[in-house]
Scaffold this motif. Structure first.
Motif, PDB file in Angstrom:
ATOM      1  N   GLN A  64     -11.218  13.005   4.700  1.00 23.14           N
ATOM      2  CA  GLN A  64     -10.649  13.283   3.552  1.00 23.14           C
ATOM      3  C   GLN A  64      -9.547  14.110   3.998  1.00 23.14           C
ATOM      4  OE1 GLN A  64     -12.871  14.449  -0.271  1.00 23.14           O
ATOM      5  NE2 GLN A  64     -11.587  16.440   0.096  1.00 23.14           N
ATOM      6  N   CYS A  65      -8.183  13.818   3.143  1.00 17.43           N
ATOM      7  CA  CYS A  65      -7.078  14.913   3.503  1.00 17.43           C
ATOM      8  C   CYS A  65      -6.485  15.060   2.132  1.00 17.43           C
ATOM      9  CB  CYS A  65      -6.123  14.205   4.350  1.00 17.43           C
ATOM     10  SG  CYS A  65      -5.348  12.543   3.654  1.00 17.43           S
ATOM     11  N   ASP A  66      -5.703  16.117   1.924  1.00 20.37           N
ATOM     12  CA  ASP A  66      -5.002  16.529   0.705  1.00 20.37           C
ATOM     13  C   ASP A  66      -4.165  15.409   0.275  1.00 20.37           C
ATOM     14  OD1 ASP A  66      -6.728  18.612   0.081  1.00 20.37           O
ATOM     15  OD2 ASP A  66      -5.378  20.038   1.119  1.00 20.37           O
ATOM     16  N   ASP A  67      -3.123  14.948   1.309  1.00 15.60           N
ATOM     17  CA  ASP A  67      -2.101  14.115   0.838  1.00 15.60           C
ATOM     18  C   ASP A  67      -2.043  13.339   2.435  1.00 15.60           C
ATOM     19  OD1 ASP A  67       0.075  12.616   0.506  1.00 15.60           O
ATOM     20  OD2 ASP A  67       1.173  14.610  -0.442  1.00 15.60           O
ATOM     21  N   ILE A  68      -2.193  12.103   2.496  1.00 17.02           N
ATOM     22  CA  ILE A  68      -1.814  11.331   3.735  1.00 17.02           C
ATOM     23  C   ILE A  68      -0.583  11.419   4.238  1.00 17.02           C
ATOM     24  CG2 ILE A  68      -1.634   9.198   2.522  1.00 17.02           C
ATOM     25  CD1 ILE A  68      -3.597   9.870   5.970  1.00 17.02           C
ATOM     26  N   ALA A  69       0.363  11.451   3.405  1.00 24.19           N
ATOM     27  CA  ALA A  69       1.834  11.547   3.928  1.00 24.19           C
ATOM     28  C   ALA A  69       2.084  12.666   4.676  1.00 24.19           C
ATOM     29  CB  ALA A  69       2.812  11.756   2.585  1.00 24.19           C
TER      30      ALA A  69
ATOM     31  N   VAL B 258     -10.003   8.688   2.597  1.00 22.28           N
ATOM     32  CA  VAL B 258      -9.449   8.974   1.616  1.00 22.28           C
ATOM     33  C   VAL B 258      -8.391   9.979   1.450  1.00 22.28           C
ATOM     34  CG1 VAL B 258     -11.431  10.261   0.783  1.00 22.28           C
ATOM     35  CG2 VAL B 258      -9.919   9.399  -1.066  1.00 22.28           C
ATOM     36  N   SER B 259      -7.215   9.935   0.464  1.00 20.36           N
ATOM     37  CA  SER B 259      -6.271  10.961   0.353  1.00 20.36           C
ATOM     38  C   SER B 259      -6.666  11.210  -1.208  1.00 20.36           C
ATOM     39  CB  SER B 259      -5.041  10.262   0.581  1.00 20.36           C
ATOM     40  OG  SER B 259      -3.912  11.250   0.176  1.00 20.36           O
ATOM     41  N   LEU B 260      -6.399  12.593  -1.505  1.00 18.48           N
ATOM     42  CA  LEU B 260      -6.709  13.334  -2.840  1.00 18.48           C
ATOM     43  C   LEU B 260      -5.486  12.946  -3.631  1.00 18.48           C
ATOM     44  CD1 LEU B 260      -8.835  16.345  -2.158  1.00 18.48           C
ATOM     45  CD2 LEU B 260      -9.590  14.122  -2.525  1.00 18.48           C
TER      46      LEU B 260
ATOM     47  N   VAL C 271     -19.064   7.215  19.672  1.00 23.94           N
ATOM     48  CA  VAL C 271     -18.947   8.514  18.894  1.00 23.94           C
ATOM     49  C   VAL C 271     -19.870   8.027  17.611  1.00 23.94           C
ATOM     50  CG1 VAL C 271     -17.806  10.229  17.560  1.00 23.94           C
ATOM     51  CG2 VAL C 271     -17.025   9.407  19.628  1.00 23.94           C
ATOM     52  N   PHE C 272     -20.731   9.089  17.078  1.00 25.42           N
ATOM     53  CA  PHE C 272     -21.399   8.625  15.695  1.00 25.42           C
ATOM     54  C   PHE C 272     -21.233   9.855  14.914  1.00 25.42           C
ATOM     55  CE2 PHE C 272     -25.217   9.887  12.992  1.00 25.42           C
ATOM     56  CZ  PHE C 272     -25.210   8.905  12.411  1.00 25.42           C
ATOM     57  N   ILE C 273     -20.883   9.564  13.649  1.00 28.21           N
ATOM     58  CA  ILE C 273     -20.561  10.425  12.450  1.00 28.21           C
ATOM     59  C   ILE C 273     -21.411  10.598  11.444  1.00 28.21           C
ATOM     60  CG2 ILE C 273     -18.533  11.264  11.255  1.00 28.21           C
ATOM     61  CD1 ILE C 273     -16.675   9.357  12.585  1.00 28.21           C
ATOM     62  N   PRO C 274     -22.097  11.583  11.371  1.00 27.25           N
ATOM     63  CA  PRO C 274     -23.264  11.869  10.306  1.00 27.25           C
ATOM     64  C   PRO C 274     -22.620  11.612   9.051  1.00 27.25           C
ATOM     65  CG  PRO C 274     -23.605  13.229  11.705  1.00 27.25           C
ATOM     66  CD  PRO C 274     -22.316  12.728  12.067  1.00 27.25           C
ATOM     67  N   SER C 275     -23.369  11.224   7.771  1.00 26.53           N
ATOM     68  CA  SER C 275     -22.740  11.491   6.351  1.00 26.53           C
ATOM     69  C   SER C 275     -22.322  12.775   6.092  1.00 26.53           C
ATOM     70  CB  SER C 275     -24.012  10.653   5.379  1.00 26.53           C
ATOM     71  OG  SER C 275     -24.907  11.789   5.591  1.00 26.53           O
ATOM     72  N   GLY C 276     -21.285  12.666   5.349  1.00 33.26           N
ATOM     73  CA  GLY C 276     -20.822  14.001   4.881  1.00 33.26           C
ATOM     74  C   GLY C 276     -19.215  13.742   4.540  1.00 33.26           C
ATOM     75  N   ILE C 277     -18.734  14.855   3.985  1.00 30.94           N
ATOM     76  CA  ILE C 277     -17.123  14.878   3.893  1.00 30.94           C
ATOM     77  C   ILE C 277     -16.498  15.870   5.009  1.00 30.94           C
ATOM     78  CG2 ILE C 277     -15.245  14.945   2.262  1.00 30.94           C
ATOM     79  CD1 ILE C 277     -17.271  14.436   0.096  1.00 30.94           C
TER      80      ILE C 277
ATOM     81  N   PHE D 110     -10.583   2.337   2.409  1.00 26.38           N
ATOM     82  CA  PHE D 110      -9.488   3.201   2.386  1.00 26.38           C
ATOM     83  C   PHE D 110      -8.644   3.283   0.884  1.00 26.38           C
ATOM     84  CE2 PHE D 110     -10.343   0.533   5.979  1.00 26.38           C
ATOM     85  CZ  PHE D 110     -10.284   1.433   7.106  1.00 26.38           C
ATOM     86  N   THR D 111      -8.601   4.545   0.608  1.00 23.75           N
ATOM     87  CA  THR D 111      -8.211   5.010  -0.789  1.00 23.75           C
ATOM     88  C   THR D 111      -6.844   5.726  -0.947  1.00 23.75           C
ATOM     89  OG1 THR D 111     -10.573   4.607  -1.372  1.00 23.75           O
ATOM     90  CG2 THR D 111      -8.850   5.701  -2.900  1.00 23.75           C
ATOM     91  N   LYS D 112      -5.599   5.411  -1.413  1.00 25.36           N
ATOM     92  CA  LYS D 112      -4.821   5.958  -1.711  1.00 25.36           C
ATOM     93  C   LYS D 112      -3.917   6.352  -0.584  1.00 25.36           C
ATOM     94  CE  LYS D 112      -6.254   8.105  -5.827  1.00 25.36           C
ATOM     95  NZ  LYS D 112      -6.579   9.649  -6.886  1.00 25.36           N
ATOM     96  N   ALA D 113      -3.691   5.121   0.406  1.00 25.32           N
ATOM     97  CA  ALA D 113      -2.645   5.390   1.260  1.00 25.32           C
ATOM     98  C   ALA D 113      -1.295   5.579   0.704  1.00 25.32           C
ATOM     99  CB  ALA D 113      -2.598   4.299   2.102  1.00 25.32           C
TER     100      ALA D 113
END
Length: 268
Positions: free
Chosen positions: A75-80, A100-102, A46-52, A137-140
């Motif tokens: 990106q997700c609002d809240d990984i929990a 990333v989780s916001l 699988v290939f994922i082009p740049s983007g959010i 990986f940001t804000k797990a």
């Protein structure tokens, strides 16, 4: 073949070679792409082009897979609320994906849900592997990457390799590994997470042979920067912890801890 909006749609079969593109399945920058990406991940390459790409629920990957990303972000609002974001049950190889989780993640020890990647497998299989390179990986709200913790089988992964990744503000460990024959954690950077690396075998079937933690930079973690334990009766092997840089903050006290492990050297 099953209709999937990407390679099989309206009676047409897409002719292609190499990786499928998540955009074929409807994934797009800035919108909820959970279903599209889940369908794409049923393929082996699988290939994922740049983007959010917005992820709103956990995605189960129940097949061997190679994922190559052009610096794309999940990106997700809240990984929990969706943990784990990606739930792998077979061999996987990921390059260049950001997760990333916001929602802010409290930097405290916690057992609350909140993993980005969970990799455990259903059964004891010595042939599967997990390779993660150049990801972030940001804000797990729990462990950013968690392996072998949840299935209760004491499964053994042939190889876990996590290299050249960036971890930021994760609430528990950046990396937690229970059962792996060989583990490589090299040239990663951790910034203000609760703790960086934990390897603690469990289960009588464990066959740990080698753990290498080398060349990592850990900045301002709150608990153990690197912890390796080989305490189980059948968990025999060697841990090499070398050339890591641990940078202390004013309110942090990171340590390197090892139990029944050898060759802990050249760290600062």
């Amino acid at each position: 073949a099953e209709h999937n909006d990407g390679t099989n749609f309206n009676g047409w079969i897409r002719q292609y070679s190499g990786a499928v593109n998540v955009k074929w399945f409807g994934a797009a920058d800035g919108i909820d792409s959970t279903v599209a990406i889940s369908n794409a991940f049923k393929n082996s390459n699988v290939f994922i082009p740049s983007g959010i790409y917005i992820i709103s629920s956990s995605i189960l990957i129940d097949n061997d897979i190679v994922i190559t990303s052009d610096n794309a972000t999940f990106q997700c609002d809240d990984i929990a609320s969706i943990t784990p974001m990606l739930d792998f049950k077979h061999s996987m190889n990921i390059t260049g994906l950001n997760m990333v989780s916001l929602a802010d993640a409290p930097i405290v020890e916690t057992s609350a849900p909140g993993d980005f990647i969970q990799f455990d497998g259903y059964t004891v299989v010595d042939s599967i592997s997990a390779i993660i390179d150049k990801c972030s990986f940001t804000k797990a709200k729990n462990d950013a990457i968690s392996t072998g913790l949840y299935n209760g089988t004491g499964n053994n992964v042939r190889l876990i390799s996590i290299t050249n990744c960036i971890f930021e503000q994760n609430a528990r460990y950046d990396i937690t590994i229970e059962n792996s024959n060989k583990t490589i954690c090299s040239h990663n950077m951790s910034q203000q997470s609760s703790a960086f690396f934990d390897h603690e075998p469990s289960g009588l079937t464990n066959k740990m042979t080698l753990v290498i933690v080398d060349g990592n930079i850990v900045n301002e973690c709150q608990y153990n920067a690197i912890q390796v334990s080989a305490s189980e009766a059948q968990a025999r092997g060697e841990a090499v912890i070398s050339n890591n840089t641990i940078i202390m903050g004013t309110s942090y006290n990171p340590t390197i801890a090892s139990k029944n492990a050898i060759n802990v050297r050249t760290n600062k």
